[in-house]
Design a protein around this motif. Sequence first.
Motif, PDB file in Angstrom:
ATOM      1  N   LYS A   1       0.810  -1.216   0.000  1.00 12.88           N
ATOM      2  CA  LYS A   1       0.000   0.000   0.000  1.00 12.88           C
ATOM      3  C   LYS A   1       0.847   1.273   0.000  1.00 12.88           C
ATOM      4  CE  LYS A   1      -3.965  -2.119   2.328  1.00 12.88           C
ATOM      5  NZ  LYS A   1      -4.899  -2.062   3.481  1.00 12.88           N
ATOM      6  N   ASN A   2       2.127   1.153   0.327  1.00 11.00           N
ATOM      7  CA  ASN A   2       2.977   2.333   0.406  1.00 11.00           C
ATOM      8  C   ASN A   2       3.771   2.580  -0.872  1.00 11.00           C
ATOM      9  OD1 ASN A   2       4.442  -0.015   0.869  1.00 11.00           O
ATOM     10  ND2 ASN A   2       6.032   1.055   2.057  1.00 11.00           N
ATOM     11  N   VAL A   3       3.497   1.799  -1.913  1.00 12.06           N
ATOM     12  CA  VAL A   3       4.169   1.970  -3.203  1.00 12.06           C
ATOM     13  C   VAL A   3       3.098   2.212  -4.260  1.00 12.06           C
ATOM     14  CG1 VAL A   3       5.655   0.927  -4.948  1.00 12.06           C
ATOM     15  CG2 VAL A   3       6.063   0.447  -2.529  1.00 12.06           C
ATOM     16  N   PRO A   4       3.242   3.265  -5.088  1.00 10.17           N
ATOM     17  CA  PRO A   4       2.255   3.523  -6.149  1.00 10.17           C
ATOM     18  C   PRO A   4       2.052   2.295  -7.030  1.00 10.17           C
ATOM     19  CG  PRO A   4       3.763   5.369  -5.938  1.00 10.17           C
ATOM     20  CD  PRO A   4       4.310   4.269  -5.061  1.00 10.17           C
ATOM     21  N   ALA A   5       0.810   2.060  -7.447  1.00 11.29           N
ATOM     22  CA  ALA A   5       0.447   0.821  -8.137  1.00 11.29           C
ATOM     23  C   ALA A   5       1.226   0.596  -9.430  1.00 11.29           C
ATOM     24  CB  ALA A   5      -1.056   0.811  -8.424  1.00 11.29           C
ATOM     25  N   ILE A   6       1.318   1.629 -10.278  1.00 11.68           N
ATOM     26  CA  ILE A   6       2.002   1.461 -11.557  1.00 11.68           C
ATOM     27  C   ILE A   6       3.484   1.238 -11.337  1.00 11.68           C
ATOM     28  CG2 ILE A   6       2.426   2.467 -13.833  1.00 11.68           C
ATOM     29  CD1 ILE A   6      -0.053   4.157 -13.480  1.00 11.68           C
ATOM     30  N   SER A   7       4.063   1.963 -10.391  1.00 12.38           N
ATOM     31  CA  SER A   7       5.493   1.815 -10.095  1.00 12.38           C
ATOM     32  C   SER A   7       5.797   0.420  -9.562  1.00 12.38           C
ATOM     33  CB  SER A   7       5.924   2.869  -9.072  1.00 12.38           C
ATOM     34  OG  SER A   7       5.636   4.169  -9.528  1.00 12.38           O
ATOM     35  N   ALA A   8       4.914  -0.085  -8.690  1.00 14.83           N
ATOM     36  CA  ALA A   8       5.102  -1.432  -8.154  1.00 14.83           C
ATOM     37  C   ALA A   8       5.035  -2.464  -9.265  1.00 14.83           C
ATOM     38  CB  ALA A   8       4.028  -1.725  -7.101  1.00 14.83           C
ATOM     39  N   THR A   9       4.086  -2.273 -10.187  1.00 14.52           N
ATOM     40  CA  THR A   9       3.958  -3.194 -11.312  1.00 14.52           C
ATOM     41  C   THR A   9       5.194  -3.140 -12.197  1.00 14.52           C
ATOM     42  OG1 THR A   9       1.557  -2.893 -11.304  1.00 14.52           O
ATOM     43  CG2 THR A   9       2.517  -3.868 -13.273  1.00 14.52           C
ATOM     44  N   ALA A  10       5.678  -1.926 -12.472  1.00 11.17           N
ATOM     45  CA  ALA A  10       6.841  -1.749 -13.344  1.00 11.17           C
ATOM     46  C   ALA A  10       8.076  -2.450 -12.776  1.00 11.17           C
ATOM     47  CB  ALA A  10       7.125  -0.264 -13.546  1.00 11.17           C
ATOM     48  N   VAL A  11       8.329  -2.248 -11.491  1.00 14.61           N
ATOM     49  CA  VAL A  11       9.506  -2.856 -10.868  1.00 14.61           C
ATOM     50  C   VAL A  11       9.375  -4.371 -10.818  1.00 14.61           C
ATOM     51  CG1 VAL A  11      10.834  -3.044  -8.732  1.00 14.61           C
ATOM     52  CG2 VAL A  11      10.080  -0.797  -9.539  1.00 14.61           C
ATOM     53  N   SER A  12       8.208  -4.875 -10.462  1.00 15.12           N
ATOM     54  CA  SER A  12       8.015  -6.328 -10.406  1.00 15.12           C
ATOM     55  C   SER A  12       8.151  -6.953 -11.794  1.00 15.12           C
ATOM     56  CB  SER A  12       6.659  -6.674  -9.798  1.00 15.12           C
ATOM     57  OG  SER A  12       5.595  -6.148 -10.569  1.00 15.12           O
ATOM     58  N   VAL A  13       7.706  -6.232 -12.822  1.00 19.82           N
ATOM     59  CA  VAL A  13       7.855  -6.717 -14.197  1.00 19.82           C
ATOM     60  C   VAL A  13       9.328  -6.767 -14.588  1.00 19.82           C
ATOM     61  CG1 VAL A  13       7.533  -6.056 -16.616  1.00 19.82           C
ATOM     62  CG2 VAL A  13       5.583  -6.095 -15.073  1.00 19.82           C
ATOM     63  N   LEU A  14      10.074  -5.706 -14.265  1.00 19.51           N
ATOM     64  CA  LEU A  14      11.500  -5.672 -14.598  1.00 19.51           C
ATOM     65  C   LEU A  14      12.251  -6.811 -13.913  1.00 19.51           C
ATOM     66  CD1 LEU A  14      13.913  -4.311 -15.927  1.00 19.51           C
ATOM     67  CD2 LEU A  14      14.100  -2.828 -13.900  1.00 19.51           C
ATOM     68  N   ILE A  15      11.940  -7.040 -12.654  1.00 19.45           N
ATOM     69  CA  ILE A  15      12.580  -8.134 -11.920  1.00 19.45           C
ATOM     70  C   ILE A  15      12.223  -9.468 -12.557  1.00 19.45           C
ATOM     71  CG2 ILE A  15      12.644  -9.368  -9.720  1.00 19.45           C
ATOM     72  CD1 ILE A  15      12.204  -6.662  -8.334  1.00 19.45           C
ATOM     73  N   GLY A  16      10.960  -9.625 -12.938  1.00 18.24           N
ATOM     74  CA  GLY A  16      10.530 -10.861 -13.587  1.00 18.24           C
ATOM     75  C   GLY A  16      11.234 -11.086 -14.911  1.00 18.24           C
TER      76      GLY A  16
END
Length: 297
Positions: A177-192
């Motif tokens: 909840k403390n990380v913006p949704a799009i930013s969280a998605t972007a970082v998780s995608v990059l890691i993936g």
Amino acid sequence: MKKSYILLFLILANLFWAGNYIFGKFVVAELSPIQLTFTRWLIAAIFLFPLAHWIEKPDWKSVWKEWKVLSLMGMLGIIGYNFFLYWALTYTTSMNAALVNSITPAVIVLFSFLFLKEHISFLHVIGLILSLFGVLLVLTNGHLQTIFHLTFNSGDLLMILAILVWTFYSLIAKKIKNVPAISATAVSVLIGVVLAAPFAIGSGLNLDLSNQAMVGILYIGIFPSVCSFIFWNISLRHIDASQAGVYLNLIVVFTAMLSLILGQKITVVQSLGGLLVFSGVYLTTKKKKDSKAMASP
């Protein structure tokens, strides 16, 4: 956020995911599951980071501090679910895969109750059963007895793994909840993408693709991968994971609608099933409002 926006986001997310089944069927014939998964999210990453920076203007240092949770989300929702989904489609029929996938909302409800202690009302249960019944009508074309004659192979078991992976992804995403949704998605995608790269490249990427496959990859890389994940993660911050999970039943309905556009016939029974799904979703969305009213002093 207004309830109408959340409803729109959930509908659009599942509409685009339905397109993943349509286009994915073409692409998986030319790319292996890990290659398709890697290519899909590589395209998505190109769009997600600029969108996150433009819309949310995040403090990227703060975002990366959550790298452990985001890495887990990347392994589960970005790589794991999609890999098992595409792998399953190489062994099982689309009907079997869709039938197994239709239990996802029930699994999310169960795990949300067990791990997140989310309240499950009687109205919620009725809505879940009604929407699931609608899905089964769509899948079996009204011949519900055929469910008991389906044979489950390794592909069906892989779909069960995909469902479990997606369930845990949804529960984890609910906690961020403390990380913006799009930013969280972007970082998780990059890691993936980084984690999948050695396996995809090592298996030998096929660059000689048909025009149909290229269009399919572009669609999958943009709409289900970028738009759907953003809409899904935003919605999970405003409603229970169990409520959002019921909307996954819309994937079957939208798949039927897209098939109709492509020239395939849709029966009266399938149309009735779609109405039942929408009715079940409506009852489920009523649950949260009613439970809040009862909890008020």
